[in-house]
Design a protein around this motif. Sequence first.
Motif, PDB file in Angstrom:
ATOM      1  N   LEU A  98      31.337  -5.988  -8.385  1.00  0.00           N
ATOM      2  CA  LEU A  98      31.497  -6.785  -9.595  1.00  0.00           C
ATOM      3  C   LEU A  98      31.540  -8.271  -9.265  1.00  0.00           C
ATOM      4  CD1 LEU A  98      31.907  -6.792 -12.650  1.00  0.00           C
ATOM      5  CD2 LEU A  98      34.349  -6.687 -12.223  1.00  0.00           C
ATOM      6  N   SER A  99      32.228  -8.637  -8.181  1.00  0.00           N
ATOM      7  CA  SER A  99      32.260 -10.053  -7.811  1.00  0.00           C
ATOM      8  C   SER A  99      30.880 -10.545  -7.386  1.00  0.00           C
ATOM      9  CB  SER A  99      33.290 -10.294  -6.710  1.00  0.00           C
ATOM     10  OG  SER A  99      32.934  -9.597  -5.536  1.00  0.00           O
ATOM     11  N   TRP A 111      17.920 -11.471  -8.679  1.00  0.00           N
ATOM     12  CA  TRP A 111      17.666 -10.422  -7.696  1.00  0.00           C
ATOM     13  C   TRP A 111      18.988  -9.900  -7.135  1.00  0.00           C
ATOM     14  CZ3 TRP A 111      19.471 -11.487  -2.821  1.00  0.00           C
ATOM     15  CH2 TRP A 111      19.774 -12.828  -2.549  1.00  0.00           C
ATOM     16  N   LEU A 112      20.014 -10.763  -7.043  1.00  0.00           N
ATOM     17  CA  LEU A 112      21.319 -10.341  -6.542  1.00  0.00           C
ATOM     18  C   LEU A 112      22.079  -9.523  -7.594  1.00  0.00           C
ATOM     19  CD1 LEU A 112      22.926 -10.583  -3.969  1.00  0.00           C
ATOM     20  CD2 LEU A 112      23.937 -12.679  -4.842  1.00  0.00           C
ATOM     21  N   GLY A 116      23.636  -5.911  -6.975  1.00  0.00           N
ATOM     22  CA  GLY A 116      25.034  -5.644  -7.326  1.00  0.00           C
ATOM     23  C   GLY A 116      25.187  -4.447  -8.235  1.00  0.00           C
ATOM     24  N   PHE A 117      24.280  -4.309  -9.210  1.00  0.00           N
ATOM     25  CA  PHE A 117      24.346  -3.134 -10.097  1.00  0.00           C
ATOM     26  C   PHE A 117      24.027  -1.850  -9.343  1.00  0.00           C
ATOM     27  CE2 PHE A 117      24.118  -5.868 -13.944  1.00  0.00           C
ATOM     28  CZ  PHE A 117      25.152  -5.276 -14.638  1.00  0.00           C
ATOM     29  N   ALA A 118      23.065  -1.890  -8.439  1.00  0.00           N
ATOM     30  CA  ALA A 118      22.712  -0.694  -7.678  1.00  0.00           C
ATOM     31  C   ALA A 118      23.871  -0.266  -6.779  1.00  0.00           C
ATOM     32  CB  ALA A 118      21.458  -0.957  -6.847  1.00  0.00           C
ATOM     33  N   VAL A 124      30.839   3.339  -8.102  1.00  0.00           N
ATOM     34  CA  VAL A 124      31.483   4.049  -9.221  1.00  0.00           C
ATOM     35  C   VAL A 124      31.323   5.553  -9.065  1.00  0.00           C
ATOM     36  CG1 VAL A 124      31.340   4.457 -11.713  1.00  0.00           C
ATOM     37  CG2 VAL A 124      31.371   2.134 -10.843  1.00  0.00           C
ATOM     38  N   CYS A 125      30.150   6.005  -8.647  1.00  0.00           N
ATOM     39  CA  CYS A 125      29.957   7.442  -8.412  1.00  0.00           C
ATOM     40  C   CYS A 125      30.872   7.939  -7.295  1.00  0.00           C
ATOM     41  CB  CYS A 125      28.501   7.733  -8.063  1.00  0.00           C
ATOM     42  SG  CYS A 125      27.394   7.615  -9.473  1.00  0.00           S
TER      43      CYS A 125
END
Length: 138
Positions: A98-99, A111-112, A116-118, A124-125
């Motif tokens: 998240l940061s 692109w970052l 970060g989401f990936a 989270v999984c």
Amino acid sequence: MKMEAWIFGSTTIFLVLVSPAYWFITDAGESGADWTGTSALAMTTLLCAMCTLYLGFHATRMDARPEDLPDAEMADGAGELGFFPPYSWWPLWCALCLSTIVLALALTAWWLVVIGFALGAIAVCGWVFEYYRGVHAH
């Protein structure tokens, strides 16, 4: 639960009285005045009211806990208190992802954000399925 509902209820009543007083004292009705405090107090009032309704609703539908009974003994509260999860590294990885996303948005590095989401989805999984594998599997 009834005592917790009364605590949140009295806090709600206090905030209902304080919020308009703050609005009038700071002249938030004028243009260019500070709306931040009034908005924060209004949202805090609604949050306390929500907690009051939730706790009051469930207090009427559940059996009294030993700490709610005036004639309870120490032995009445003995036994298992609930499930407490062991240590976990997954919250750290979720916070780091998240940061990374927030920093990427501040730097407009799209692109970052994708990276970060990936990595955040993986973290989270891992956090959700933590108890399905490894030492703490159920």
